[in-house]
Design a protein around this motif. Structure first.
Motif, PDB file in Angstrom:
ATOM      1  N   PHE A   1       0.862  -1.239   0.071  1.00 15.44           N
ATOM      2  CA  PHE A   1      -0.093  -0.014  -0.027  1.00 15.44           C
ATOM      3  C   PHE A   1       0.900   0.972   0.062  1.00 15.44           C
ATOM      4  O   PHE A   1       1.758   1.291   0.949  1.00 15.44           O
ATOM      5  CB  PHE A   1      -0.596  -0.189   1.418  1.00 15.44           C
ATOM      6  CG  PHE A   1      -1.900   1.095   1.238  1.00 15.44           C
ATOM      7  CD1 PHE A   1      -3.053   1.172   0.692  1.00 15.44           C
ATOM      8  CD2 PHE A   1      -1.455   2.416   2.082  1.00 15.44           C
ATOM      9  CE1 PHE A   1      -3.706   2.395   0.869  1.00 15.44           C
ATOM     10  CE2 PHE A   1      -2.395   3.381   2.118  1.00 15.44           C
ATOM     11  CZ  PHE A   1      -3.583   3.404   1.572  1.00 15.44           C
ATOM     12  N   LEU A   2       0.852   2.307  -0.924  1.00 17.71           N
ATOM     13  CA  LEU A   2       1.711   3.121  -1.194  1.00 17.71           C
ATOM     14  C   LEU A   2       1.131   4.211  -0.314  1.00 17.71           C
ATOM     15  O   LEU A   2       0.121   4.764  -0.389  1.00 17.71           O
ATOM     16  CB  LEU A   2       1.641   3.580  -2.652  1.00 17.71           C
ATOM     17  CG  LEU A   2       2.657   4.800  -2.785  1.00 17.71           C
ATOM     18  CD1 LEU A   2       4.362   4.250  -2.680  1.00 17.71           C
ATOM     19  CD2 LEU A   2       2.502   5.235  -4.502  1.00 17.71           C
ATOM     20  N   LEU A   3       2.078   4.607   0.743  1.00 18.84           N
ATOM     21  CA  LEU A   3       1.706   5.912   1.474  1.00 18.84           C
ATOM     22  C   LEU A   3       2.003   7.016   0.579  1.00 18.84           C
ATOM     23  O   LEU A   3       1.063   8.237   0.745  1.00 18.84           O
ATOM     24  CB  LEU A   3       2.335   5.882   2.681  1.00 18.84           C
ATOM     25  CG  LEU A   3       1.805   4.752   3.772  1.00 18.84           C
ATOM     26  CD1 LEU A   3       3.064   5.061   4.938  1.00 18.84           C
ATOM     27  CD2 LEU A   3       0.703   5.177   4.092  1.00 18.84           C
ATOM     28  N   PHE A   4       3.043   7.235   0.238  1.00 19.49           N
ATOM     29  CA  PHE A   4       3.244   8.602  -0.607  1.00 19.49           C
ATOM     30  C   PHE A   4       4.430   8.103  -1.750  1.00 19.49           C
ATOM     31  O   PHE A   4       5.131   7.414  -1.705  1.00 19.49           O
ATOM     32  CB  PHE A   4       3.781   9.632   0.302  1.00 19.49           C
ATOM     33  CG  PHE A   4       4.886   9.461   1.049  1.00 19.49           C
ATOM     34  CD1 PHE A   4       6.171   9.318   0.409  1.00 19.49           C
ATOM     35  CD2 PHE A   4       4.914   9.275   2.358  1.00 19.49           C
ATOM     36  CE1 PHE A   4       7.415   9.110   1.305  1.00 19.49           C
ATOM     37  CE2 PHE A   4       5.950   9.117   3.262  1.00 19.49           C
ATOM     38  CZ  PHE A   4       7.055   8.976   2.540  1.00 19.49           C
ATOM     39  N   ALA A   5       3.988   8.925  -2.772  1.00 18.89           N
ATOM     40  CA  ALA A   5       5.107   8.953  -3.971  1.00 18.89           C
ATOM     41  C   ALA A   5       6.361   9.505  -3.602  1.00 18.89           C
ATOM     42  O   ALA A   5       6.135  10.186  -2.864  1.00 18.89           O
ATOM     43  CB  ALA A   5       4.385   9.562  -5.253  1.00 18.89           C
ATOM     44  N   PRO A   6       7.392   9.455  -4.433  1.00 21.96           N
ATOM     45  CA  PRO A   6       8.797   9.838  -3.990  1.00 21.96           C
ATOM     46  C   PRO A   6       8.619  11.304  -3.601  1.00 21.96           C
ATOM     47  O   PRO A   6       8.155  12.164  -4.432  1.00 21.96           O
ATOM     48  CB  PRO A   6       9.531   9.640  -5.433  1.00 21.96           C
ATOM     49  CG  PRO A   6       8.901   8.218  -6.158  1.00 21.96           C
ATOM     50  CD  PRO A   6       7.473   8.526  -5.867  1.00 21.96           C
ATOM     51  N   ILE A   7       9.460  11.479  -2.708  1.00 21.34           N
ATOM     52  CA  ILE A   7       9.766  12.921  -2.243  1.00 21.34           C
ATOM     53  C   ILE A   7      11.151  13.148  -2.191  1.00 21.34           C
ATOM     54  O   ILE A   7      12.034  12.147  -1.818  1.00 21.34           O
ATOM     55  CB  ILE A   7       9.088  13.067  -0.816  1.00 21.34           C
ATOM     56  CG1 ILE A   7       7.719  12.782  -0.654  1.00 21.34           C
ATOM     57  CG2 ILE A   7       9.294  14.473  -0.236  1.00 21.34           C
ATOM     58  CD1 ILE A   7       7.094  12.777   0.810  1.00 21.34           C
TER      59      ILE A   7
ATOM     60  N   GLY B   1      14.562  18.347   1.183  1.00 23.25           N
ATOM     61  CA  GLY B   1      13.534  19.402   1.612  1.00 23.25           C
ATOM     62  C   GLY B   1      12.563  18.746   2.359  1.00 23.25           C
ATOM     63  O   GLY B   1      11.914  19.081   3.172  1.00 23.25           O
TER      64      GLY B   1
ATOM     65  N   PRO C   1       8.605  15.490   6.974  1.00 23.51           N
ATOM     66  CA  PRO C   1       7.434  14.782   6.709  1.00 23.51           C
ATOM     67  C   PRO C   1       7.916  13.352   6.433  1.00 23.51           C
ATOM     68  O   PRO C   1       7.019  12.306   6.982  1.00 23.51           O
ATOM     69  CB  PRO C   1       6.991  15.217   5.383  1.00 23.51           C
ATOM     70  CG  PRO C   1       7.840  16.400   4.916  1.00 23.51           C
ATOM     71  CD  PRO C   1       8.651  16.607   5.963  1.00 23.51           C
TER      72      PRO C   1
ATOM     73  N   GLY D   1       8.470  11.812   9.806  1.00 27.45           N
ATOM     74  CA  GLY D   1       7.084  11.647  10.745  1.00 27.45           C
ATOM     75  C   GLY D   1       6.501  10.521  10.307  1.00 27.45           C
ATOM     76  O   GLY D   1       5.858   9.744  10.977  1.00 27.45           O
ATOM     77  N   ALA D   2       6.360  10.493   8.820  1.00 26.68           N
ATOM     78  CA  ALA D   2       5.644   9.086   8.448  1.00 26.68           C
ATOM     79  C   ALA D   2       6.427   7.701   8.742  1.00 26.68           C
ATOM     80  O   ALA D   2       5.709   6.721   9.239  1.00 26.68           O
ATOM     81  CB  ALA D   2       5.367   9.245   6.882  1.00 26.68           C
TER      82      ALA D   2
ATOM     83  N   ALA E   1       5.534   7.134  12.372  1.00 27.01           N
ATOM     84  CA  ALA E   1       3.873   6.679  12.584  1.00 27.01           C
ATOM     85  C   ALA E   1       3.785   5.315  12.050  1.00 27.01           C
ATOM     86  O   ALA E   1       2.648   4.806  12.324  1.00 27.01           O
ATOM     87  CB  ALA E   1       3.133   7.704  11.804  1.00 27.01           C
TER      88      ALA E   1
ATOM     89  N   LEU F   1       5.096  -1.903  -8.562  1.00 31.73           N
ATOM     90  CA  LEU F   1       4.753  -0.633  -7.913  1.00 31.73           C
ATOM     91  C   LEU F   1       5.937   0.067  -8.241  1.00 31.73           C
ATOM     92  O   LEU F   1       6.044   1.145  -8.690  1.00 31.73           O
ATOM     93  CB  LEU F   1       4.452  -0.680  -6.431  1.00 31.73           C
ATOM     94  CG  LEU F   1       4.106   0.615  -5.775  1.00 31.73           C
ATOM     95  CD1 LEU F   1       2.958   1.231  -6.500  1.00 31.73           C
ATOM     96  CD2 LEU F   1       3.583   0.318  -4.375  1.00 31.73           C
TER      97      LEU F   1
ATOM     98  N   GLU G   1       6.480   0.999 -11.686  1.00 31.03           N
ATOM     99  CA  GLU G   1       5.651   1.925 -12.083  1.00 31.03           C
ATOM    100  C   GLU G   1       6.082   3.349 -11.665  1.00 31.03           C
ATOM    101  O   GLU G   1       5.893   4.606 -12.478  1.00 31.03           O
ATOM    102  CB  GLU G   1       4.241   1.751 -11.409  1.00 31.03           C
ATOM    103  CG  GLU G   1       3.140   1.349 -12.392  1.00 31.03           C
ATOM    104  CD  GLU G   1       1.830   0.978 -11.582  1.00 31.03           C
ATOM    105  OE1 GLU G   1       1.316   1.963 -11.133  1.00 31.03           O
ATOM    106  OE2 GLU G   1       1.637  -0.196 -11.298  1.00 31.03           O
ATOM    107  N   LEU G   2       6.497   3.557 -10.677  1.00 28.60           N
ATOM    108  CA  LEU G   2       6.929   4.761  -9.914  1.00 28.60           C
ATOM    109  C   LEU G   2       8.653   5.270 -10.624  1.00 28.60           C
ATOM    110  O   LEU G   2       8.985   6.355 -10.559  1.00 28.60           O
ATOM    111  CB  LEU G   2       7.115   4.639  -8.319  1.00 28.60           C
ATOM    112  CG  LEU G   2       5.899   4.585  -7.712  1.00 28.60           C
ATOM    113  CD1 LEU G   2       6.257   4.600  -6.332  1.00 28.60           C
ATOM    114  CD2 LEU G   2       5.142   5.970  -7.845  1.00 28.60           C
TER     115      LEU G   2
ATOM    116  N   PRO H   1       2.581  13.711   8.289  1.00 27.61           N
ATOM    117  CA  PRO H   1       2.368  14.281   9.352  1.00 27.61           C
ATOM    118  C   PRO H   1       2.058  15.865   9.039  1.00 27.61           C
ATOM    119  O   PRO H   1       2.481  16.311   7.876  1.00 27.61           O
ATOM    120  CB  PRO H   1       3.464  14.241  10.302  1.00 27.61           C
ATOM    121  CG  PRO H   1       4.436  14.026   9.451  1.00 27.61           C
ATOM    122  CD  PRO H   1       3.908  13.312   8.214  1.00 27.61           C
TER     123      PRO H   1
ATOM    124  N   ALA I   1       3.005  14.670  -3.175  1.00 33.86           N
ATOM    125  CA  ALA I   1       3.548  13.195  -3.453  1.00 33.86           C
ATOM    126  C   ALA I   1       2.494  12.054  -2.661  1.00 33.86           C
ATOM    127  O   ALA I   1       2.182  11.137  -3.019  1.00 33.86           O
ATOM    128  CB  ALA I   1       4.886  13.204  -2.735  1.00 33.86           C
TER     129      ALA I   1
END
Lengths: 329, 354
Positions: free
Chosen positions: A101-107, A111, A115, A118-119, A122, A145, A148-149, B149, B159
């Motif tokens: 389950f993808l929480l977020f795409a690449p960051i 910078g 986040p 924090g993720a 959690a 996945l 795809e990314l 968060p 993202a």
């Protein structure tokens, strides 16, 4: 002797030359600009197994207390992200049941460090949406996945399939081995440890016992040795009459299985030794992606100036004590 | 002053162990040493002593400056609180499987857009349209998942939103989702405008025990609540009374709406049956959230390396000048006798003796 001739004579003094050299180097630091260069960054999708066996506490935490595999994996990922060169990209996902389950795409990791941190912090086993742990299916879908990314993959798991794989083995990998590069990270100690059990309010209530979990997968055809089992009957008891026994209620890192998955999929296997050390393994396994970097040349100039300065102050004394120096006064 | 010191940092603290080297100029000198029969023979000379001290200080300064510069000193960035227009928005997104269907309740085909894809596109535009908004993203299906968060890094939020049209999970457990969405606000000044944006295509029964806990949390945080209800065509609306018994089980959407209304917080529900309606709802939310918000601005750290090199440069200039002006008393004597000493060398013996 005039002042001019004095200065001219002093100019021939090698200690003056050393000091002047240091002065020149330091003066140069005000004019040099950072050099642009290309560094090897990575783009990586991290998938963390949050199934029940990841709650096993077989790592030692920083304070010597037992730490769970999941906590250790989170600390290792945090350490990994903090060490990546700026411009690297990091995506995060969870695994349970049979899919990521993808929480977020690449960051971007510099910078977006707050986040990301924090993720990571959690991540909790309570986020799991189902209880099964079909590792191979989850791994294959994580590879899709990542493809795809357009990233590499870091898949952290202990390799314990729940329910156990049938005797015929798990599903086969249908993709192209090596198309997605990256790591399978085995979390856990090689010895068996009990798996904590939680009630429906999320409180820990003890450990799983031998009778609480499925010890043998009795779907599909029976294994080849079934005929020799006690009470075997091809129609009524194809798996034998006795209840299955085993150690599925205990957990260890299943390295041979994870290595086999690694060979099938073209991923590299690495063991999670503690809350660090993933960076080196990832560096060798991942696709290097050029990210712009900058090199500040000032420390080199400053270091050289310091050496010259030391030489100017110390060399007469070193020579007096018999250390060889390169020039006579 | 204490504050300024506390914010002083270096990149490589290990190098500071070299700092005792800066005491070297107190022990040895880079000047030429001249043996003098009796230092007491010369009169005490204040100027010479002063020059001697300056040269030593120059030596200390050049060592200390260089070592400091190499260790990479900087003044820590500081966080300044300013006030702008914006809000803390906690986005709570339904990731149940039905979100991947179209508004018509079908699997998307061709140019059709699923509910998740539509909300992804429109929410991504919402995030970042105002510089001072802070966002947190929570996903929920059977269990709530903290995705990002509360942060002002809009790239990271986008993202996270980019991931919401991936295949969804199982069920809609809205109570736990709401609880985690509320927990994202964290401690902030009471003046902060908070908004909880729930994006879902259905509702579920909230059991009474959870209702009490949620009610308490809503009362404490007092967020503005927006429910963006992505209604599948033909399914019951928020306001529809069921034909049979009017129980939460029969009409979860209606009863969730009633629960929200009973919270006595600013609440609005938007029922969207298509992408345009979603866009309209988001634009309306944007207009409503116009309160001043204290936001933190990160002042970047200030590099002090140049300053350290500057100190070292001053020290080195003194040292080089001292070396340039230095005289060799023996040679001077041999060349022209003690009477013709050049002026520049006059302080030399006392300085070395000092």
């Amino acid at each position: 002797m005039t002042a001019a001739s004095l200065v001219a004579r002093n100019l021939r003094d090698w200690r003056l030359r050393l000091l002047a050299g240091a002065l020149g180097l330091v003066a140069l630091t005000f004019f040099v600009r950072p050099l642009a260069l290309t560094r090897d960054g990575v783009a990586v999708l991290a998938i963390v197994d949050i199934t029940g066996s990841m709650n096993v506490r077989d790592y030692a935490g920083t304070d010597g207390q037992p730490a769970s595999r999941l906590e250790t994996a989170k600390a290792a990922l945090r350490d990994l992200v903090a060490g990546l060169p700026c411009g690297s990209r990091f995506a995060l996902g969870l695994f349970t049941e049979r899919r990521p389950f993808l929480l977020f795409a690449p960051i971007e990791t510099c910078g977006g460090f707050a986040p990301i941190e924090g993720a990571l912090e959690a991540i909790d086993w309570r986020m799991a949406w189902e209880g099964d742990s079909r590792i191979s299916a989850g791994l294959f879908r994580s590879i899709d996945l990542a493809a795809e990314l357009g990233t590499d993959l870091v898949f952290i798991t202990d390799g314990q399939e729940a329910p156990p794989l049938p005797s015929s083995g798990g599903p086969a990998f249908e993709g192209k081995p090596g198309a997605v590069r990256g790591l399978i990270v085995g979390a856990g100690a090689p010895g068996l440890s009990p798996i904590p059990r939680y009630n429906d309010r999320g409180r820990e209530t003890g450990f799983y016992g031998a009778g609480d979990v499925q010890q043998e997968n009795r779907f599909g055809p029976p294994p080849s040795d079934a005929e020799s089992r006690e009470g075997y009957n091809p129609r009524n008891a194809p798996f034998g009459a006795a209840a299955a026994t085993g150690t599925e209620h205990l957990s260890s890192v299943r390295e041979p299985y994870l290595r086999k998955l690694g060979r099938e999929t073209g991923l590299t296997y690495a063991h999670l030794d503690g809350p660090g050390g993933l960076a080196a393994a990832l560096k060798t396994a991942a696709t290097p992606r050029p990210v712009p970097g900058r090199l500040d040349p000032r420390p080199f100039l400053g270091g050289a100036a310091l050496v010259l300065l030391l030489a100017a102050f110390l060399s007469p004394h070193l020579r007096a004590r018999g250390f060889p120096t390169w020039k006579k006064a | 002053m204490n504050d300024a010191l506390a914010r002083f940092c270096v990149d490589h603290p290990g190098l500071l162990w070299l700092l005792p080297l800066a005491l070297l100029p107190l022990l040895v000198s880079a000047q030429r040493s001249t043996p003098v029969a009796a230092i007491a023979a010369g009169p005490a000379d204040g100027l010479s002593r002063a020059i001697g001290r300056v040269v030593r200080a120059g030596g200390i300064l050049s060592f200390a400056g260089l070592i400091l510069a190499l260790s990479g000193p900087y003044r820590q960035g500081e966080t300044i609180i300013r006030t702008g227009i914006g809000a803390q928005v906690s986005i709570l997104i339904d990731r149940s499987g039905s979100m991947n269907e179209t508004f018509a309740g079908r699997q998307p085909s061709g140019a059709e857009e699923s509910k998740a894809a539509a909300s992804r596109r429109l929410l991504a535009a919402f995030v970042g349209s105002r510089a001072h908004d802070q966002f947190a993203v929570t996903a929920f299906s059977t269990a709530p998942m903290l995705v990002v968060p509360m942060t002002d890094r809009h790239d990271a939020v986008r993202a996270a939103i980019a991931a919401i049209d991936r295949p969804g999970l199982d069920y809609t457990n809205i109570a736990r989702g709401l609880a985690m969405g509320l927990s994202q606000f964290g401690p902030a000044s009471p003046a902060t405008s908070r908004a909880l944006l729930l994006v879902s295509d259905g509702a579920a029964v909230i059991d009474p025990r959870a209702q009490d806990a949620l009610r308490a949390a809503f009362t404490r945080l007092r967020p503005n609540l927006y429910w963006l209800f992505l209604r599948t065509k033909g399914s019951p609306s928020i306001s529809d009374r069921p034909a049979g018994e009017d129980t939460p089980q029969a009409a979860p959407e209606r009863h969730l709406d009633l629960f929200f209304r009973s919270l006595r917080i600013p609440y609005r529900a938007f029922e969207a049956e298509g992408a345009e309606a979603v866009a309209e709802a988001i634009a309306q939310i944007e207009r409503l959230e116009r309160d001043p918000i204290p936001y933190t601005e990160q002042r970047p750290r200030r590099d002090l390396t140049g300053l350290a090199y500057g100190l070292s440069l001053i020290g080195l200039l003194i040292l080089v000048a001292a070396k340039l002006g230095e005289a060799d008393l023996r040679r001077v004597r041999a060349a022209s006798g003690p009477t013709a000493k050049p002026r520049a060398s006059a302080p030399e013996p006392t300085r070395l003796a000092a």
